[in-house]
Design a protein around this motif. Structure first.
Motif, PDB file in Angstrom:
ATOM      1  N   ARG A  57     -39.811  -7.109  29.969  1.00 43.37           N
ATOM      2  CA  ARG A  57     -39.030  -6.852  31.386  1.00 43.37           C
ATOM      3  C   ARG A  57     -37.592  -6.734  31.215  1.00 43.37           C
ATOM      4  NH1 ARG A  57     -41.242 -11.070  35.496  1.00 43.37           N
ATOM      5  NH2 ARG A  57     -40.491  -8.793  37.329  1.00 43.37           N
ATOM      6  N   ALA A  58     -36.727  -7.789  30.478  1.00 41.80           N
ATOM      7  CA  ALA A  58     -35.792  -7.385  30.148  1.00 41.80           C
ATOM      8  C   ALA A  58     -35.059  -6.327  30.210  1.00 41.80           C
ATOM      9  CB  ALA A  58     -35.241  -8.914  29.730  1.00 41.80           C
ATOM     10  N   ASP A 101     -37.138 -12.699  43.294  1.00 41.32           N
ATOM     11  CA  ASP A 101     -37.520 -11.737  43.979  1.00 41.32           C
ATOM     12  C   ASP A 101     -36.158 -11.036  43.593  1.00 41.32           C
ATOM     13  OD1 ASP A 101     -39.724 -12.884  46.212  1.00 41.32           O
ATOM     14  OD2 ASP A 101     -40.411 -11.702  44.740  1.00 41.32           O
ATOM     15  N   TRP A 102     -35.061 -11.370  44.179  1.00 40.11           N
ATOM     16  CA  TRP A 102     -33.968 -10.972  43.754  1.00 40.11           C
ATOM     17  C   TRP A 102     -32.645 -10.877  42.227  1.00 40.11           C
ATOM     18  CZ3 TRP A 102     -29.364 -13.496  43.689  1.00 40.11           C
ATOM     19  CH2 TRP A 102     -29.060 -14.878  43.413  1.00 40.11           C
ATOM     20  N   ARG A 103     -33.058 -12.344  42.223  1.00 33.67           N
ATOM     21  CA  ARG A 103     -32.760 -12.712  40.868  1.00 33.67           C
ATOM     22  C   ARG A 103     -32.783 -11.550  40.011  1.00 33.67           C
ATOM     23  NH1 ARG A 103     -32.735 -18.573  38.728  1.00 33.67           N
ATOM     24  NH2 ARG A 103     -34.677 -18.187  39.523  1.00 33.67           N
ATOM     25  N   THR A 104     -34.110 -10.828  40.059  1.00 36.80           N
ATOM     26  CA  THR A 104     -34.110 -10.644  38.045  1.00 36.80           C
ATOM     27  C   THR A 104     -33.241  -9.283  39.048  1.00 36.80           C
ATOM     28  OG1 THR A 104     -36.218 -11.854  38.394  1.00 36.80           O
ATOM     29  CG2 THR A 104     -35.976  -9.073  36.738  1.00 36.80           C
ATOM     30  N   PRO A 105     -34.072  -8.232  40.143  1.00 34.52           N
ATOM     31  CA  PRO A 105     -33.256  -7.450  39.790  1.00 34.52           C
ATOM     32  C   PRO A 105     -32.170  -6.840  40.372  1.00 34.52           C
ATOM     33  CG  PRO A 105     -34.432  -7.709  41.927  1.00 34.52           C
ATOM     34  CD  PRO A 105     -34.828  -8.357  41.149  1.00 34.52           C
ATOM     35  N   PHE A 106     -31.730  -8.191  40.738  1.00 31.58           N
ATOM     36  CA  PHE A 106     -29.954  -8.082  40.850  1.00 31.58           C
ATOM     37  C   PHE A 106     -29.369  -8.500  39.439  1.00 31.58           C
ATOM     38  CE2 PHE A 106     -26.599 -11.112  40.479  1.00 31.58           C
ATOM     39  CZ  PHE A 106     -25.125 -10.244  41.411  1.00 31.58           C
ATOM     40  N   GLU A 107     -29.988  -9.019  38.415  1.00 31.82           N
ATOM     41  CA  GLU A 107     -29.142  -9.337  37.141  1.00 31.82           C
ATOM     42  C   GLU A 107     -29.402  -8.331  36.538  1.00 31.82           C
ATOM     43  OE1 GLU A 107     -29.914 -13.127  34.970  1.00 31.82           O
ATOM     44  OE2 GLU A 107     -29.409 -14.020  36.844  1.00 31.82           O
ATOM     45  N   LEU A 108     -30.585  -7.123  37.229  1.00 34.15           N
ATOM     46  CA  LEU A 108     -30.839  -6.129  35.783  1.00 34.15           C
ATOM     47  C   LEU A 108     -30.040  -5.023  36.206  1.00 34.15           C
ATOM     48  CD1 LEU A 108     -34.530  -5.638  35.691  1.00 34.15           C
ATOM     49  CD2 LEU A 108     -33.237  -6.458  33.887  1.00 34.15           C
ATOM     50  N   CYS A 109     -29.595  -4.705  37.108  1.00 32.49           N
ATOM     51  CA  CYS A 109     -28.702  -4.188  38.098  1.00 32.49           C
ATOM     52  C   CYS A 109     -27.283  -4.472  37.045  1.00 32.49           C
ATOM     53  CB  CYS A 109     -28.769  -3.928  39.449  1.00 32.49           C
ATOM     54  SG  CYS A 109     -30.388  -2.631  40.210  1.00 32.49           S
ATOM     55  N   LEU A 110     -27.038  -5.399  37.163  1.00 33.11           N
ATOM     56  CA  LEU A 110     -25.726  -6.275  37.381  1.00 33.11           C
ATOM     57  C   LEU A 110     -25.064  -5.670  35.927  1.00 33.11           C
ATOM     58  CD1 LEU A 110     -22.975  -7.313  37.703  1.00 33.11           C
ATOM     59  CD2 LEU A 110     -24.589  -9.284  36.998  1.00 33.11           C
ATOM     60  N   LEU A 111     -26.468  -5.444  34.556  1.00 36.12           N
ATOM     61  CA  LEU A 111     -26.025  -5.522  33.444  1.00 36.12           C
ATOM     62  C   LEU A 111     -26.298  -4.558  33.248  1.00 36.12           C
ATOM     63  CD1 LEU A 111     -28.821  -8.094  31.406  1.00 36.12           C
ATOM     64  CD2 LEU A 111     -26.614  -7.582  30.839  1.00 36.12           C
ATOM     65  N   GLY A 112     -27.100  -3.697  33.298  1.00 41.74           N
ATOM     66  CA  GLY A 112     -26.666  -2.006  33.244  1.00 41.74           C
ATOM     67  C   GLY A 112     -25.528  -1.535  34.133  1.00 41.74           C
ATOM     68  N   ALA A 113     -24.980  -2.155  35.150  1.00 43.60           N
ATOM     69  CA  ALA A 113     -23.528  -1.299  35.527  1.00 43.60           C
ATOM     70  C   ALA A 113     -22.520  -2.704  34.102  1.00 43.60           C
ATOM     71  CB  ALA A 113     -23.314  -2.287  37.386  1.00 43.60           C
TER      72      ALA A 113
END
Length: 299
Positions: A252-253, A18-30
């Motif tokens: 999804r990635a 629930d938190w890892r996926t959006p966190f890592e997506l935002c991290l990669l985007g950043a």
């Protein structure tokens, strides 16, 4: 226990997603959004090719342990293919984006990068027998309209058409590379493949980088930007990306593609003081919207 139940992940893992996926997506985007800002800082002092050589070499070193661990799966006959993919999917696009960074604000390259998803679909349809479908055809047209609007822009009085052309062609090369990876390297360990292709690309780029090495030693700021570009935006980002693919799947990635232009523009605006123009906003919305449309599942 049924087979379906046996394959379900434990409750703790589902909760952590629930938190890892959006966190890592935002991290990669950043991180990948920041790469365009870092190129904007380093490219004028290093030049496009020397900067890319530093990026490729440092990124490959970070990923080298993955290649060493999987070395038995990389026979000699595979290396020409790896070298070709490395040049098409890494060296070429990196040089083009670095060249664009010398000519235009960092947000221009970040917005163009979103076209990668559309070019991947187009190349698959033209050369690999995949159907493109009406939705992706509309998405392609919309994305190209956004590119045309972006290319017509003048930012701080300067035309950016050449930078847009370079960034768009870089995304086109990414589209070719993605299809080559899918065709020739499916089933291979992805982090090790990234290490191999980056290493090949670095070796191919090295003579050109040596011939064009800057006569004046770049500043510490430029060196820092170049090393961050290689170590963080290339090496470490690939590790996070492949972990994400393994956990949630590639479809999804790929959502990270929508975040890169946003972060690229925001980093450049907040840290470099680069303007965000109405033309950039309109073009970015068209391009990112077209990518979102192309990724929707049929209902």
């Amino acid at each position: 226990m049924s087979q379906a139940q046996a394959t379900l992940p434990p409750v703790e893992e589902l909760a952590s997603r629930d938190w890892r996926t959006p966190f890592e997506l935002c991290l990669l985007g950043a991180i990948w959004g920041a790469s365009f800002m870092l190129m904007r800082v380093a490219a004028p002092e290093f030049g496009a090719v020397p900067l890319v050589e530093l990026r490729l070499a440092s990124g490959a070193l970070i990923l080298l342990p993955f290649l060493i661990a999987e070395r038995r799966r990389f026979p000699a006959r595979l290396w020409p293919t790896l070298a070709l993919i490395g040049c098409i999917n890494s060296a070429g696009p990196f040089v083009l984006f670095a060249f664009a960074a010398k000519l235009a604000p960092a947000g221009i390259g970040a917005i163009c990068n979103a076209m990668t998803v559309l070019f991947t679909a187009l190349i698959a349809a033209l050369f690999f027998g995949e159907r493109i479908g009406w939705r992706r055809a509309i998405a392609l047209g919309t994305g190209f309209a956004g590119v045309a609007i972006l290319a017509s822009a003048r930012i701080e009085g300067a035309a950016v058409g050449l930078a847009v052309a370079a960034g768009t062609f870089a995304s086109f090369l990414y589209g070719i590379g993605a299809n080559l990876v899918r065709k020739h390297l499916t089933g291979m360990p992805p982090a090790a493949v990234a290490a191999a292709t980056l290493s090949c690309a670095s070796l191919a780029t090295l003579p050109f980088a040596a011939a064009n090495w800057p006569q004046v030693n770049p500043s510490l700021q430029a060196w820092g930007a170049a090393l961050l570009l290689g170590v963080v935006c290339t090496g470490l980002a690939f590790v996070v990306f492949y972990r994400l693919i393994k956990r949630v799947g590639a479809s999804r990635a790929v959502v990270v593609t929508y975040l890169i232009p946003l972060f690229g523009v925001l980093w450049a605006w907040s840290l470099l003081g680069e303007p965000i123009t109405l033309t950039m906003l309109v073009a970015g919305l068209l391009i990112v919207g077209s990518v979102a449309l192309s990724q929707r599942r049929p209902v």
